[in-house]
Scaffold this motif. Sequence first.
Motif, mmCIF file in Angstrom:
data_model
loop_
_atom_site.group_PDB
_atom_site.id
_atom_site.type_symbol
_atom_site.label_atom_id
_atom_site.label_comp_id
_atom_site.label_asym_id
_atom_site.label_seq_id
_atom_site.Cartn_x
_atom_site.Cartn_y
_atom_site.Cartn_z
ATOM 1 N N CYS A 1 7.112 -0.778 -8.244
ATOM 2 C CA CYS A 1 7.424 -1.402 -6.948
ATOM 3 C C CYS A 1 6.205 -1.585 -6.055
ATOM 4 O O CYS A 1 6.124 -2.553 -5.292
ATOM 5 N N TYR A 2 5.284 -0.642 -6.124
ATOM 6 C CA TYR A 2 4.136 -0.625 -5.218
ATOM 7 C C TYR A 2 3.368 -1.945 -5.201
ATOM 8 O O TYR A 2 2.972 -2.433 -4.143
ATOM 9 N N GLY A 3 3.184 -2.551 -6.362
ATOM 10 C CA GLY A 3 2.406 -3.787 -6.450
ATOM 11 C C GLY A 3 2.919 -4.866 -5.516
ATOM 12 O O GLY A 3 2.137 -5.583 -4.901
ATOM 13 N N CYS A 4 4.229 -5.002 -5.408
ATOM 14 C CA CYS A 4 4.795 -6.066 -4.566
ATOM 15 C C CYS A 4 5.127 -5.579 -3.160
ATOM 16 O O CYS A 4 4.977 -6.339 -2.201
ATOM 17 N N HIS A 5 5.609 -4.341 -3.018
ATOM 18 C CA HIS A 5 6.105 -3.896 -1.707
ATOM 19 C C HIS A 5 5.115 -3.013 -0.963
ATOM 20 O O HIS A 5 5.355 -2.675 0.198
ATOM 21 N N GLY A 6 4.020 -2.622 -1.618
ATOM 22 C CA GLY A 6 2.984 -1.863 -0.932
ATOM 23 C C GLY A 6 3.389 -0.429 -0.654
ATOM 24 O O GLY A 6 4.501 0.001 -0.919
ATOM 25 N N ARG A 7 2.435 0.269 -0.100
ATOM 26 C CA ARG A 7 2.636 1.667 0.198
ATOM 27 C C ARG A 7 3.715 1.811 1.273
ATOM 28 O O ARG A 7 3.703 1.078 2.262
ATOM 29 N N SER A 8 4.632 2.723 1.054
ATOM 30 C CA SER A 8 5.771 2.977 1.941
ATOM 31 C C SER A 8 6.519 1.694 2.304
ATOM 32 O O SER A 8 7.127 1.597 3.361
ATOM 33 N N GLY A 9 6.464 0.703 1.412
ATOM 34 C CA GLY A 9 7.329 -0.464 1.540
ATOM 35 C C GLY A 9 7.002 -1.416 2.668
ATOM 36 O O GLY A 9 7.841 -2.236 3.037
ATOM 37 N N GLN A 10 5.789 -1.354 3.218
ATOM 38 C CA GLN A 10 5.499 -2.242 4.353
ATOM 39 C C GLN A 10 5.179 -3.668 3.921
ATOM 40 O O GLN A 10 4.958 -4.525 4.764
ATOM 41 N N GLY A 11 5.175 -3.897 2.604
ATOM 42 C CA GLY A 11 4.936 -5.249 2.110
ATOM 43 C C GLY A 11 3.456 -5.547 2.013
ATOM 44 O O GLY A 11 2.617 -4.782 2.507
ATOM 45 N N ARG A 12 3.146 -6.677 1.354
ATOM 46 C CA ARG A 12 1.733 -7.011 1.168
ATOM 47 C C ARG A 12 1.448 -8.431 1.619
ATOM 48 O O ARG A 12 0.665 -8.630 2.544
ATOM 49 N N VAL A 13 2.040 -9.437 0.976
ATOM 50 C CA VAL A 13 1.896 -10.812 1.437
ATOM 51 C C VAL A 13 3.262 -11.491 1.355
ATOM 52 O O VAL A 13 3.656 -11.942 0.289
ATOM 53 N N PRO A 14 4.013 -11.523 2.437
ATOM 54 C CA PRO A 14 5.291 -12.218 2.392
ATOM 55 C C PRO A 14 5.057 -13.705 2.149
ATOM 56 O O PRO A 14 3.986 -14.201 2.521
ATOM 57 N N PRO A 15 6.017 -14.449 1.583
ATOM 58 C CA PRO A 15 7.360 -13.972 1.234
ATOM 59 C C PRO A 15 7.476 -13.398 -0.187
ATOM 60 O O PRO A 15 8.458 -12.739 -0.472
ATOM 61 N N ASN A 16 6.488 -13.631 -1.062
ATOM 62 C CA ASN A 16 6.675 -13.178 -2.439
ATOM 63 C C ASN A 16 6.409 -11.691 -2.628
ATOM 64 O O ASN A 16 6.877 -11.093 -3.590
ATOM 65 N N PHE A 17 5.664 -11.100 -1.714
ATOM 66 C CA PHE A 17 5.353 -9.673 -1.791
ATOM 67 C C PHE A 17 5.754 -9.052 -0.454
ATOM 68 O O PHE A 17 4.904 -8.643 0.331
ATOM 69 N N PRO A 18 7.060 -9.015 -0.198
ATOM 70 C CA PRO A 18 7.559 -8.778 1.164
ATOM 71 C C PRO A 18 7.749 -7.297 1.503
ATOM 72 O O PRO A 18 7.778 -6.451 0.604
#
Length: 265
Positions: A161-178
Amino acid sequence: MKRVILGLALLAGVVFAAWSGPARTALAQGGEQGDDPTAPYQGAAVYAEFCQSCHGDQGQGRGEGPAFRAIAFDPETAHDVIADGLDSDPRDGVAMPPFAQLSGGLLTEHQIEALLAYMVTWGTGETPPLPMPRLDAIIADYVPDEGEELDAGAQIYATSCYGCHGRSGQGRVPPNFPPLLLTNNALTLVRDGTESPYMPAFGAEHGGPLDDAALEALNAYLASWTISEPLEDPSSEGYGTLVILMGVAAIVTVGGVIMARENAA
Ligand code: HEC
Ligand code: HEC
């Protein structure tokens, strides 16, 4: 005099921060291109973070579901598929997300080249092992000694999950990595998938890699987020804010020193 020293110290801090930011990024992305012997290792780290969630640790696939398929590695086309994504069958509800920064993804051209350098090692007996993506940070910050289920859940989060949603789920690059919104049916969405072709059904009953025990462990880990307050990631926003604050402080101080001198003159 004290103010001058303080000003100089702050200025040195700003210069250092400005230098070390890009330098650290360059290091993380690895030195020069070409026949860099470290490229497969850099690529392994990128693969571990962004690709093994769907394609398994060496492109062998992770399940029967269409999103978790094996990679048919063809160096000619792989670059473009990784950079721009692929949806050859819109009816199957899954697709390969575009990963290049230019296409709304997260990867630089350099990182994509490193990925290819890693992927050509498959089957050669010289494939570097995959590092665990940021697991140290993920576990250390949120679940100190909270037990095996949380640790297992954090590992699943790190690799799936980390790759797309980032650390603690704050996301990385919306909308595909939200950002990941934790609602009551979050676990159901993880198991059964969402409307998005980029968020596949991870549950084993849909051909995904996560059985009920894995989903429970993941759930325990996600639930721990509401207990501990998420920390700023020092390598991203927090770091940028610090640099800006130090810059402002330096300008104010240096300006003050100059004005004090002009007043004295
Ligand atoms: C959400 C799951 C998912 C993730 C994450 C993912 N892929 Fe894919 N990938 C797919 C799907 C699905 C396809 C097939 C797309 C199609 O044919 O429509 C695919 C196709 C490919 C292909 C084309 C060749 C083939 O076997 O069809 C390559 C190469 C590839 N992926 C590499 C990668 C790399 C490298 C990463 C990490 C940067 C990655 N993938 C991340 C799901 C994913
Ligand atoms: C390839 C990228 C990718 C991966 C890997 C991925 N997700 Fe998602 N996820 C998405 C996208 C894109 C959406 C938005 C779906 C939508 O808007 O319909 C999403 C939506 C969600 C949602 C729905 C609620 C929300 O926040 O919109 C949850 C919950 C979720 N993801 C959890 C997870 C968990 C847990 C994992 C690991 C098991 C995971 N995701 C892996 C891309 C991904």
